[in-house]
Design an enzyme around this catalytic site. Structure first.
Site, mmCIF file in Angstrom:
data_model
loop_
_atom_site.group_PDB
_atom_site.id
_atom_site.type_symbol
_atom_site.label_atom_id
_atom_site.label_comp_id
_atom_site.label_asym_id
_atom_site.label_seq_id
_atom_site.Cartn_x
_atom_site.Cartn_y
_atom_site.Cartn_z
ATOM 1 N N LYS A 20 43.519 50.872 8.902
ATOM 2 C CA LYS A 20 42.292 51.160 8.161
ATOM 3 C C LYS A 20 41.609 49.864 7.745
ATOM 4 O O LYS A 20 42.218 48.786 7.662
ATOM 5 C CB LYS A 20 42.585 52.025 6.932
ATOM 6 N N PRO A 106 48.355 44.394 12.244
ATOM 7 C CA PRO A 106 48.976 43.198 11.656
ATOM 8 C C PRO A 106 49.839 43.537 10.443
ATOM 9 O O PRO A 106 49.451 44.350 9.594
ATOM 10 C CB PRO A 106 47.771 42.330 11.260
ATOM 11 N N ALA A 108 51.436 43.076 6.875
ATOM 12 C CA ALA A 108 50.964 42.478 5.616
ATOM 13 C C ALA A 108 49.587 41.877 5.792
ATOM 14 O O ALA A 108 49.268 40.824 5.259
ATOM 15 C CB ALA A 108 51.945 41.425 5.106
ATOM 16 N N GLY A 110 46.579 43.743 5.274
ATOM 17 C CA GLY A 110 45.520 44.445 4.568
ATOM 18 C C GLY A 110 44.918 45.601 5.333
ATOM 19 O O GLY A 110 43.862 46.113 4.958
ATOM 20 N N MET A 111 45.583 46.055 6.407
ATOM 21 C CA MET A 111 45.060 47.165 7.202
ATOM 22 C C MET A 111 45.940 48.412 7.132
ATOM 23 O O MET A 111 45.734 49.369 7.883
ATOM 24 C CB MET A 111 44.888 46.740 8.661
ATOM 25 N N GLY A 112 46.920 48.417 6.258
ATOM 26 C CA GLY A 112 47.697 49.629 6.018
ATOM 27 C C GLY A 112 48.641 50.011 7.127
ATOM 28 O O GLY A 112 48.920 51.207 7.319
ATOM 29 N N GLY A 113 49.195 49.033 7.858
ATOM 30 C CA GLY A 113 50.103 49.359 8.953
ATOM 31 C C GLY A 113 51.366 50.067 8.492
ATOM 32 O O GLY A 113 51.804 51.043 9.118
ATOM 33 N N GLY A 114 51.965 49.594 7.421
ATOM 34 C CA GLY A 114 53.164 50.245 6.897
ATOM 35 C C GLY A 114 52.890 51.660 6.433
ATOM 36 O O GLY A 114 53.716 52.575 6.622
ATOM 37 N N ASP A 148 47.958 54.138 0.282
ATOM 38 C CA ASP A 148 47.252 54.234 1.562
ATOM 39 C C ASP A 148 47.820 55.286 2.502
ATOM 40 O O ASP A 148 47.215 55.580 3.538
ATOM 41 C CB ASP A 148 47.273 52.882 2.278
#
Length: 312
Positions: A20, A106, A108, A110-114, A148
Protein backbone atom coordinates in the site's frame (compact mmCIF):
# COMPACT_ATOMS: atom_id res chain seq x y z
CA UNK A 1 -14.60 -26.78 14.60
CA UNK A 2 -12.32 -27.64 11.72
CA UNK A 3 -9.47 -30.01 11.15
CA UNK A 4 -7.09 -30.87 8.35
CA UNK A 5 -9.71 -33.08 6.69
CA UNK A 6 -11.56 -29.87 5.76
CA UNK A 7 -8.57 -28.71 3.72
CA UNK A 8 -8.85 -26.87 0.44
CA UNK A 9 -8.94 -29.19 -2.55
CA UNK A 10 -5.37 -30.00 -3.49
CA UNK A 11 -4.07 -29.30 0.00
CA UNK A 12 -2.17 -26.09 -0.90
CA UNK A 13 -3.60 -22.58 -1.07
CA UNK A 14 -2.07 -19.60 -2.88
CA UNK A 15 -3.04 -16.05 -1.85
CA UNK A 16 -1.73 -12.76 -3.20
CA UNK A 17 -1.92 -9.53 -1.17
CA UNK A 18 -0.90 -6.00 -2.21
CA UNK A 19 1.42 -3.45 -0.70
CA UNK A 20 0.00 0.00 0.00
CA UNK A 21 0.81 3.66 -0.28
CA UNK A 22 -0.33 6.37 2.10
CA UNK A 23 -1.63 9.10 -0.21
CA UNK A 24 -2.26 11.30 2.80
CA UNK A 25 -1.22 10.71 6.40
CA UNK A 26 -2.05 13.11 9.20
CA UNK A 27 -0.68 12.15 12.61
CA UNK A 28 -2.22 13.32 15.86
CA UNK A 29 -0.47 13.74 19.19
CA UNK A 30 0.84 10.75 21.11
CA UNK A 31 -1.84 9.14 23.29
CA UNK A 32 -1.46 7.86 26.87
CA UNK A 33 -1.04 4.31 25.53
CA UNK A 34 1.93 5.43 23.42
CA UNK A 35 0.09 5.20 20.09
CA UNK A 36 -0.97 8.03 17.79
CA UNK A 37 -4.37 8.68 16.25
CA UNK A 38 -4.00 9.00 12.50
CA UNK A 39 -6.09 9.73 9.45
CA UNK A 40 -4.82 8.19 6.23
CA UNK A 41 -5.89 7.73 2.64
CA UNK A 42 -4.61 4.29 1.64
CA UNK A 43 -4.24 2.92 -1.87
CA UNK A 44 -3.39 -0.70 -2.63
CA UNK A 45 -0.86 -0.94 -5.48
CA UNK A 46 0.34 -3.64 -7.86
CA UNK A 47 3.36 -4.73 -5.86
CA UNK A 48 2.39 -8.00 -4.23
CA UNK A 49 3.28 -10.56 -1.60
CA UNK A 50 2.65 -14.22 -2.52
CA UNK A 51 1.83 -16.76 0.19
CA UNK A 52 1.21 -20.50 -0.01
CA UNK A 53 -0.31 -22.42 2.90
CA UNK A 54 -0.40 -26.18 3.29
CA UNK A 55 -1.37 -28.55 6.10
CA UNK A 56 1.31 -29.34 8.69
CA UNK A 57 1.56 -30.73 12.20
CA UNK A 58 3.01 -27.49 13.57
CA UNK A 59 3.14 -23.78 12.61
CA UNK A 60 6.18 -23.12 10.43
CA UNK A 61 7.22 -20.54 7.87
CA UNK A 62 9.79 -20.00 5.11
CA UNK A 63 10.44 -16.58 3.58
CA UNK A 64 12.17 -15.75 0.29
CA UNK A 65 11.76 -12.88 -2.13
CA UNK A 66 13.02 -10.46 -4.73
CA UNK A 67 13.80 -8.00 -1.92
CA UNK A 68 16.19 -8.36 1.01
CA UNK A 69 14.44 -10.65 3.50
CA UNK A 70 17.36 -11.07 5.90
CA UNK A 71 15.56 -9.01 8.54
CA UNK A 72 12.28 -10.92 8.32
CA UNK A 73 11.72 -13.22 11.32
CA UNK A 74 10.88 -16.83 10.52
CA UNK A 75 9.46 -17.71 13.91
CA UNK A 76 6.49 -16.60 16.03
CA UNK A 77 7.55 -12.94 15.71
CA UNK A 78 6.41 -13.10 12.09
CA UNK A 79 3.03 -11.43 11.68
CA UNK A 80 1.80 -13.99 9.14
CA UNK A 81 2.52 -16.86 11.50
CA UNK A 82 0.78 -14.98 14.31
CA UNK A 83 -2.21 -14.52 11.99
CA UNK A 84 -2.36 -18.26 11.32
CA UNK A 85 -2.21 -19.08 15.03
CA UNK A 86 -4.90 -16.49 15.78
CA UNK A 87 -7.24 -17.95 13.19
CA UNK A 88 -6.57 -21.50 14.39
CA UNK A 89 -7.50 -20.49 17.92
CA UNK A 90 -10.60 -18.68 16.67
CA UNK A 91 -11.98 -21.67 14.75
CA UNK A 92 -10.65 -24.49 16.91
CA UNK A 93 -8.25 -25.89 14.34
CA UNK A 94 -6.08 -28.47 16.13
CA UNK A 95 -3.37 -28.97 13.50
CA UNK A 96 -0.79 -26.57 12.15
CA UNK A 97 0.14 -24.99 8.84
CA UNK A 98 3.29 -24.35 6.83
CA UNK A 99 3.52 -20.95 5.15
CA UNK A 100 5.77 -20.19 2.19
CA UNK A 101 6.07 -16.45 1.54
CA UNK A 102 7.68 -14.83 -1.49
CA UNK A 103 8.11 -11.13 -0.78
CA UNK A 104 8.20 -8.37 -3.39
CA UNK A 105 7.25 -5.42 -1.15
CA UNK A 106 10.30 -3.73 0.45
CA UNK A 107 10.87 -4.89 4.03
CA UNK A 108 10.41 -2.13 6.64
CA UNK A 109 9.81 0.21 3.73
CA UNK A 110 6.53 1.85 4.73
CA UNK A 111 4.42 -0.12 2.24
CA UNK A 112 2.82 -2.61 4.63
CA UNK A 113 4.49 -5.78 3.36
CA UNK A 114 4.30 -7.56 6.71
CA UNK A 115 0.65 -6.60 7.04
CA UNK A 116 -0.02 -7.95 3.54
CA UNK A 117 1.57 -11.24 4.61
CA UNK A 118 -0.71 -11.40 7.63
CA UNK A 119 -3.80 -10.66 5.54
CA UNK A 120 -2.76 -13.34 3.06
CA UNK A 121 -2.29 -15.84 5.88
CA UNK A 122 -5.79 -15.16 7.19
CA UNK A 123 -7.37 -15.68 3.76
CA UNK A 124 -5.26 -18.76 3.02
CA UNK A 125 -5.88 -20.51 6.33
CA UNK A 126 -9.58 -19.66 6.23
CA UNK A 127 -9.77 -21.47 2.88
CA UNK A 128 -7.41 -24.29 3.81
CA UNK A 129 -9.36 -25.17 6.95
CA UNK A 130 -12.82 -24.52 5.54
CA UNK A 131 -13.49 -21.95 8.27
CA UNK A 132 -15.64 -19.65 6.10
CA UNK A 133 -15.39 -16.74 8.53
CA UNK A 134 -16.41 -14.26 5.84
CA UNK A 135 -15.19 -10.71 5.32
CA UNK A 136 -16.43 -9.38 8.65
CA UNK A 137 -14.88 -12.23 10.64
CA UNK A 138 -11.50 -11.91 8.93
CA UNK A 139 -11.52 -8.12 9.34
CA UNK A 140 -12.18 -8.52 13.06
CA UNK A 141 -9.13 -10.76 13.43
CA UNK A 142 -7.07 -8.50 11.17
CA UNK A 143 -7.67 -5.51 13.42
CA UNK A 144 -6.10 -7.44 16.32
CA UNK A 145 -2.89 -7.97 14.35
CA UNK A 146 -1.97 -4.43 13.31
CA UNK A 147 -3.25 -1.19 11.88
CA UNK A 148 -2.47 -1.98 8.22
CA UNK A 149 -3.72 -5.58 8.15
CA UNK A 150 -7.43 -4.73 7.67
CA UNK A 151 -6.59 -2.57 4.66
CA UNK A 152 -4.44 -5.30 3.11
CA UNK A 153 -7.57 -7.48 3.27
CA UNK A 154 -9.81 -4.77 1.81
CA UNK A 155 -7.57 -3.32 -0.90
CA UNK A 156 -8.73 -0.59 -3.26
CA UNK A 157 -8.68 2.90 -1.79
CA UNK A 158 -9.85 3.65 1.75
CA UNK A 159 -9.74 6.15 4.57
CA UNK A 160 -8.31 4.83 7.84
CA UNK A 161 -8.82 6.56 11.17
CA UNK A 162 -8.10 5.73 14.81
CA UNK A 163 -4.84 3.81 14.55
CA UNK A 164 -5.53 3.47 10.84
CA UNK A 165 -7.62 0.31 11.17
CA UNK A 166 -11.09 1.93 11.21
CA UNK A 167 -11.70 1.78 7.48
CA UNK A 168 -14.17 3.39 5.12
CA UNK A 169 -13.94 2.64 1.39
CA UNK A 170 -13.16 5.68 -0.75
CA UNK A 171 -14.15 6.12 -4.37
CA UNK A 172 -11.16 6.43 -6.69
CA UNK A 173 -11.83 6.91 -10.39
CA UNK A 174 -9.50 5.46 -12.98
CA UNK A 175 -5.89 4.53 -12.43
CA UNK A 176 -2.98 6.21 -10.67
CA UNK A 177 0.54 5.40 -11.87
CA UNK A 178 3.44 5.43 -9.43
CA UNK A 179 7.17 4.84 -9.55
CA UNK A 180 8.42 3.26 -6.33
CA UNK A 181 12.04 3.65 -5.23
CA UNK A 182 13.03 1.31 -2.37
CA UNK A 183 15.95 2.40 -0.20
CA UNK A 184 18.74 0.30 1.25
CA UNK A 185 17.90 -0.64 4.84
CA UNK A 186 14.50 -0.19 6.45
CA UNK A 187 13.16 2.26 9.00
CA UNK A 188 11.51 1.25 12.25
CA UNK A 189 7.97 2.59 12.37
CA UNK A 190 8.08 3.24 16.15
CA UNK A 191 11.38 5.07 15.70
CA UNK A 192 9.90 7.33 13.00
CA UNK A 193 6.90 8.18 15.18
CA UNK A 194 9.21 8.90 18.12
CA UNK A 195 11.32 11.21 15.96
CA UNK A 196 8.18 13.06 14.85
CA UNK A 197 7.27 13.61 18.53
CA UNK A 198 10.80 14.89 19.21
CA UNK A 199 10.71 17.27 16.27
CA UNK A 200 7.33 18.62 17.30
CA UNK A 201 8.60 19.21 20.84
CA UNK A 202 11.90 20.81 19.80
CA UNK A 203 10.85 22.79 16.75
CA UNK A 204 7.43 24.11 17.55
CA UNK A 205 7.90 27.07 15.22
CA UNK A 206 9.34 25.10 12.28
CA UNK A 207 6.95 22.16 12.23
CA UNK A 208 3.18 22.16 12.39
CA UNK A 209 1.72 21.10 15.74
CA UNK A 210 -0.20 17.83 15.87
CA UNK A 211 -3.84 18.20 14.84
CA UNK A 212 -6.39 17.75 17.60
CA UNK A 213 -8.40 15.42 15.40
CA UNK A 214 -6.54 14.02 12.37
CA UNK A 215 -8.49 14.04 9.12
CA UNK A 216 -7.95 13.46 5.42
CA UNK A 217 -8.37 16.75 3.56
CA UNK A 218 -11.53 16.97 1.43
CA UNK A 219 -9.33 18.04 -1.50
CA UNK A 220 -7.59 14.63 -1.40
CA UNK A 221 -10.95 12.85 -1.56
CA UNK A 222 -12.09 15.07 -4.43
CA UNK A 223 -8.88 14.34 -6.36
CA UNK A 224 -9.37 10.59 -5.92
CA UNK A 225 -13.02 10.74 -6.99
CA UNK A 226 -12.03 12.73 -10.08
CA UNK A 227 -9.04 10.54 -10.91
CA UNK A 228 -7.00 13.77 -10.98
CA UNK A 229 -3.29 13.09 -10.47
CA UNK A 230 -2.42 16.81 -10.56
CA UNK A 231 -4.86 17.63 -7.77
CA UNK A 232 -3.76 14.64 -5.70
CA UNK A 233 -0.14 15.75 -6.03
CA UNK A 234 -1.08 19.22 -4.83
CA UNK A 235 -2.87 18.07 -1.70
CA UNK A 236 -1.13 14.83 -0.67
CA UNK A 237 0.81 14.99 2.59
CA UNK A 238 2.66 12.75 5.01
CA UNK A 239 3.29 14.03 8.51
CA UNK A 240 5.90 11.29 9.00
CA UNK A 241 7.98 12.51 6.06
CA UNK A 242 9.89 15.13 8.05
CA UNK A 243 10.81 12.50 10.65
CA UNK A 244 11.82 9.91 8.04
CA UNK A 245 14.01 12.45 6.24
CA UNK A 246 15.56 13.45 9.56
CA UNK A 247 16.59 9.83 10.08
CA UNK A 248 17.51 9.28 6.42
CA UNK A 249 18.66 12.63 4.93
CA UNK A 250 20.05 10.78 1.89
CA UNK A 251 16.47 10.39 0.65
CA UNK A 252 16.16 14.12 -0.09
CA UNK A 253 18.37 13.91 -3.18
CA UNK A 254 16.24 11.09 -4.61
CA UNK A 255 13.03 13.06 -3.98
CA UNK A 256 14.50 16.05 -5.77
CA UNK A 257 15.68 13.95 -8.72
CA UNK A 258 12.27 12.37 -9.19
CA UNK A 259 10.43 15.66 -9.05
CA UNK A 260 12.91 17.29 -11.45
CA UNK A 261 12.49 14.35 -13.84
CA UNK A 262 8.78 14.69 -14.46
CA UNK A 263 6.97 13.35 -11.39
CA UNK A 264 3.93 15.33 -10.27
CA UNK A 265 5.21 14.82 -6.74
CA UNK A 266 7.39 12.60 -4.59
CA UNK A 267 6.43 11.44 -1.12
CA UNK A 268 7.80 9.15 1.56
CA UNK A 269 5.60 6.06 1.74
CA UNK A 270 4.21 5.72 5.26
CA UNK A 271 7.09 5.62 7.73
CA UNK A 272 9.58 5.17 4.86
CA UNK A 273 12.18 4.83 3.58
CA UNK A 274 10.49 3.79 0.31
CA UNK A 275 9.72 6.78 -1.91
CA UNK A 276 6.68 7.03 -4.21
CA UNK A 277 6.48 9.30 -7.25
CA UNK A 278 3.11 10.07 -8.82
CA UNK A 279 2.91 10.45 -12.60
CA UNK A 280 0.10 11.35 -14.96
CA UNK A 281 0.18 8.38 -17.33
CA UNK A 282 1.71 4.89 -17.61
CA UNK A 283 4.04 6.27 -20.30
CA UNK A 284 5.27 9.03 -18.00
CA UNK A 285 5.83 6.46 -15.27
CA UNK A 286 7.93 4.34 -17.62
CA UNK A 287 10.06 7.35 -18.59
CA UNK A 288 10.61 8.25 -14.93
CA UNK A 289 11.43 4.64 -14.10
CA UNK A 290 14.12 4.61 -16.80
CA UNK A 291 15.58 7.92 -15.59
CA UNK A 292 15.76 6.82 -11.95
CA UNK A 293 17.19 3.42 -12.91
CA UNK A 294 19.87 5.17 -14.99
CA UNK A 295 20.91 7.07 -11.86
CA UNK A 296 21.63 3.76 -10.11
CA UNK A 297 18.38 3.44 -8.15
CA UNK A 298 15.98 0.53 -8.14
CA UNK A 299 12.74 1.88 -9.61
CA UNK A 300 9.46 -0.01 -9.96
CA UNK A 301 6.38 1.05 -11.95
CA UNK A 302 3.18 0.17 -10.10
CA UNK A 303 -0.42 1.29 -10.30
CA UNK A 304 -3.44 1.48 -8.07
CA UNK A 305 -5.98 0.88 -6.87
CA UNK A 306 -5.91 -2.92 -6.91
CA UNK A 307 -7.85 -5.60 -5.03
CA UNK A 308 -6.96 -6.74 -1.52
CA UNK A 309 -5.77 -10.22 -0.43
CA UNK A 310 -7.34 -12.86 -2.65
CA UNK A 311 -7.16 -16.52 -3.54
CA UNK A 312 -5.29 -17.27 -6.76
Amino acid sequence: MTDSTAAWAGGRVHVRAPGKLNLSLEVGDVQPDGYHDVASAYQAVSLYEDLWAQPADDFTIAVTGTVDVSGVPQDDRNLALRAARLLAKEVGHTGGVHLDIVKHVPVAGGMGGGSADAAAALVACDALWGAELGTAGLQRLASRLGADVPFALMGGTAIGTGRGDQLSPALAKGRFDWVIVPAEGGLSTPEVYSRLDELRDRHGVDIAPPPRSPAVAPAVLHALRAGDADALAEHARNDLQVAALSLRPDLRAVLELGEQSGAHMGIVSGSGPTLAFLTGTPEAALELQVTLAASGRTALHVHGPVAGARLM
